[in-house]
Design an enzyme around this catalytic site. Sequence first.
Site, PDB file in Angstrom:
ATOM      1  N   LEU A  71       0.852  -1.196   0.000  1.00  0.00           N
ATOM      2  CA  LEU A  71       0.000   0.000   0.000  1.00  0.00           C
ATOM      3  C   LEU A  71       0.884   1.241   0.000  1.00  0.00           C
ATOM      4  CD1 LEU A  71      -2.760  -1.049   2.556  1.00  0.00           C
ATOM      5  CD2 LEU A  71      -2.615  -1.512   0.108  1.00  0.00           C
ATOM      6  N   SER A  72       1.459   1.520  -1.161  1.00  0.00           N
ATOM      7  CA  SER A  72       2.371   2.656  -1.298  1.00  0.00           C
ATOM      8  C   SER A  72       2.255   3.216  -2.703  1.00  0.00           C
ATOM      9  CB  SER A  72       3.819   2.235  -1.022  1.00  0.00           C
ATOM     10  OG  SER A  72       4.718   3.283  -1.350  1.00  0.00           O
ATOM     11  N   GLU A  73       1.476   4.290  -2.844  1.00  0.00           N
ATOM     12  CA  GLU A  73       1.277   4.868  -4.174  1.00  0.00           C
ATOM     13  C   GLU A  73       2.590   5.394  -4.754  1.00  0.00           C
ATOM     14  OE1 GLU A  73      -2.471   4.160  -2.462  1.00  0.00           O
ATOM     15  OE2 GLU A  73      -0.816   5.341  -1.625  1.00  0.00           O
ATOM     16  N   HIS A 142     -12.105   9.476  -1.366  1.00  0.00           N
ATOM     17  CA  HIS A 142     -12.310   8.499  -2.437  1.00  0.00           C
ATOM     18  C   HIS A 142     -12.953   9.123  -3.682  1.00  0.00           C
ATOM     19  CE1 HIS A 142     -11.667   5.887   0.986  1.00  0.00           C
ATOM     20  NE2 HIS A 142     -11.698   4.816   0.222  1.00  0.00           N
TER      21      HIS A 142
END
Length: 338
Positions: A71-73, A142
């Site tokens: 989970l690391s853009e 979101h």
Amino acid sequence: MAQMKELSQKNETTKQLTLIQAINEAMRLMLEEDERTIILGEDIGKNGGVFRATEGLQEAFGDDRVVDTPLSEAGIIGTSIGLAVNGFKPVAEIQFLGFIYPAYEQIMTHVSRIRMRSMSRFTVPMVIRAPYGAGIRAPEIHSDSTEILFTHMPGIKVVCPSNPYDAKGLLIAAMEDPDPVLVLEPMKNYRAKKEAVPVGKYTVEIGKGKIVREGTDVTLIAWGAMISIAEKAAEQVEKKGISCEIIDLRTLYPIDRDMIAESVQKTTRAVIIHEAHNTGGLGNDIVSIINDTSFLYLRAPIERVTGFDVPVPFFTLEEHYLPTPARVVEGIEKVVHF
């Protein structure tokens, strides 16, 4: 001409697909065609993506080509840059456009600049897919519509399909482009309708808009989920004798200036519709294009119908934030009766 070119590319065999299914089909075709294609992102493999855009792809092509990432853009985009400059064709999914901010530095300082920085010795043939927009009652962050952050970034193209046919064709075109492309996917349209989509490979040209409804009195300019809003408004004012022409931009950068100019010069009025905030929105750039190309043709000031200058609100107020057919009708009547 562009629309005729697209029609000539269509195969005789079609099937009914939603927009999300068309996205899946495009990636499946390109994974089959080119072994350099790699899909990567959060939960896209075993889970098939939060919207099931990548459903079945890891099973079909293996976990070395459809890769679940941490989970690391910033890590997803940084890894994609390394893959792209070394001969691969990565397609990076950012789970929601509102999650892209940690990766913004990578996109701004590396993705969009490597061709210039290396004097074209290196290119970055990568795609970034990002669901965006309000209307599905998602939690905070979101539902952002921040396309303007990327249309202000020379070196990366930005496309936004509103329907299944364009979704498949634009994504394939993006995956074949030698430079980076951000594909914005309107979540509200993911399963809104099915339409006939060619089974095989075809492309929709990046940089070309589409006239989805011809008219004579006012030009409505929109993209993504706002196309259906524009269509509903046009149907309502048609009963009052007002004829609307609707442009689906499809590409937000580089924008189809010629189509905008030709339409506005014909109708002499324009209403721009987008769900992003009014201040600093892409509508401002479109106003500038119309002023540069068509100012002396205008019979009324250009009207904008947009989201408000507040963060996208929570569920109970979300529909009040978004442009509605009623608000668009008000804008149309304002320019027609100016």
